[in-house]
Design a protein around this motif. Structure first.
Motif, short mmCIF file in Angstrom:
data_model
loop_
_atom_site.label_atom_id
_atom_site.label_comp_id
_atom_site.label_asym_id
_atom_site.label_seq_id
_atom_site.Cartn_x
_atom_site.Cartn_y
_atom_site.Cartn_z
N ASP A 23 0.82 -1.21 0.00
CA ASP A 23 0.00 0.00 0.00
C ASP A 23 0.85 1.26 0.00
O ASP A 23 1.89 1.33 0.67
N ASN A 24 0.39 2.26 -0.77
CA ASN A 24 1.00 3.58 -0.81
C ASN A 24 2.39 3.62 -1.43
O ASN A 24 3.08 4.65 -1.35
N ARG A 26 4.61 3.23 -5.11
CA ARG A 26 4.31 3.80 -6.42
C ARG A 26 4.66 2.80 -7.51
O ARG A 26 5.77 2.26 -7.54
N ALA A 48 -3.09 -1.03 -2.44
CA ALA A 48 -3.99 0.12 -2.37
C ALA A 48 -3.20 1.41 -2.57
O ALA A 48 -2.09 1.57 -2.03
N ASN A 49 -3.76 2.31 -3.37
CA ASN A 49 -3.17 3.63 -3.58
C ASN A 49 -1.72 3.56 -4.08
O ASN A 49 -0.82 4.15 -3.51
N GLU A 51 -1.25 4.07 -7.55
CA GLU A 51 -1.39 4.69 -8.88
C GLU A 51 -1.39 3.65 -10.00
O GLU A 51 -0.83 3.87 -11.07
N SER A 70 -7.83 -1.07 -3.97
CA SER A 70 -8.59 0.15 -3.77
C SER A 70 -7.75 1.41 -4.03
O SER A 70 -6.52 1.41 -3.90
N ASP A 71 -8.45 2.48 -4.42
CA ASP A 71 -7.84 3.81 -4.61
C ASP A 71 -6.72 3.82 -5.65
O ASP A 71 -5.66 4.39 -5.42
N ASN A 72 -6.97 3.16 -6.78
CA ASN A 72 -6.06 3.21 -7.91
C ASN A 72 -6.76 3.86 -9.10
O ASN A 72 -7.77 4.58 -8.92
N GLY A 95 -12.91 2.89 -5.22
CA GLY A 95 -12.11 4.07 -5.50
C GLY A 95 -11.34 4.02 -6.80
O GLY A 95 -10.38 4.76 -6.98
N ASN A 96 -11.77 3.16 -7.75
CA ASN A 96 -11.14 3.10 -9.07
C ASN A 96 -12.02 3.77 -10.12
O ASN A 96 -12.99 4.46 -9.79
#
Length: 215
Positions: A23-24, A26, A48-49, A51, A70-72, A95-96
């Motif tokens: 997660d988090n 790059r 998650a997250n 990018e 999530s969150d990509n 969150g996509n």
């Protein structure tokens, strides 16, 4: 992301890793690099997250059961999941950039999928969104954390904790019960003996006085 995976490989063999949380971090150009087929025992993967825009470089992870994405910035290409992670039971795509049912249709081939999360994706704004997803993906039980009757999905971790607490309570009762009983019995015996002695002393004293008066 690549650097983190390489660092991990210096500490432990890929083949022994069952859970991996990135997660988090790059990703490189929106794709996965460094994650490869060597993670044969991987059952849980969280990215998650990071990018992430594509799953094209997702390796074959046949034992993977739970995937957190999530969150990509993923908008399609979900057919890759059935090809490379056929045993998924839980998939989080919240969150996509998932917009339409056609994109989600690719998940029909994930026969073991039980829980899907699309919360905060544009697709959730569609009319009859929930009914449409349950009709499209008849193998799933939970969508965004709830079943078709709006019953919340159980949290496996909480269940484990509760079971653990119950076991601990049982053990505490088993261990603490007998001493407590003994202590109560001891207290009762002690109390009884004290009262008994007191009563005996009173009786002896009273009878003695009566004898004195009679005499």
């Amino acid at each position: 992301l690549v650097m983190l995976i390489k660092l991990t490989s210096d500490l432990i063999s890929y083949s022994k890793v069952t859970e991996l949380v990135l997660d988090n971090c790059r990703s490189s150009n929106g794709e996965i690099e460094g994650l490869n087929d060597s993670f044969k025992e991987l059952e849980f993967l969280s990215m998650a997250n990071v990018e992430l825009t594509s799953l094209a470089k997702l390796p074959t992870l046949s034992k993977l059961r739970k995937l957190e994405l999530s969150d990509n910035i993923i908008s399609g290409g979900l057919e890759v999941l059935a090809e490379r992670c056929p045993n998924l039971t839980y998939l989080n795509l919240s969150g996509n950039k998932i917009k339409d049912l056609g994109t989600v249709e690719a998940l029909q081939n994930l026969k073991n999928l039980k829980s899907l999360d699309l919360f905060n994706c544009e697709i959730t704004n569609l009319e009859d969104y929930r009914d449409s997803i349950f009709e499209l993906l008849q193998q799933i039980t939970y969508l965004d954390g709830f079943d078709q009757e709006d019953n919340e999905a159980p949290d496996s971790e909480d269940d484990d904790d509760e079971e653990g607490d119950e076991d601990d309570d049982d053990e505490d009762e088993d261990e603490a019960g007998p001493p407590g009983e003994y202590e109560e019995e001891d207290d009762e015996d002690d109390g009884g003996s004290d009262l008994g002695e007191g009563e005996e002393e009173e009786e002896v004293g009273l009878s003695y006085l009566m004898k004195e008066e009679i005499q």
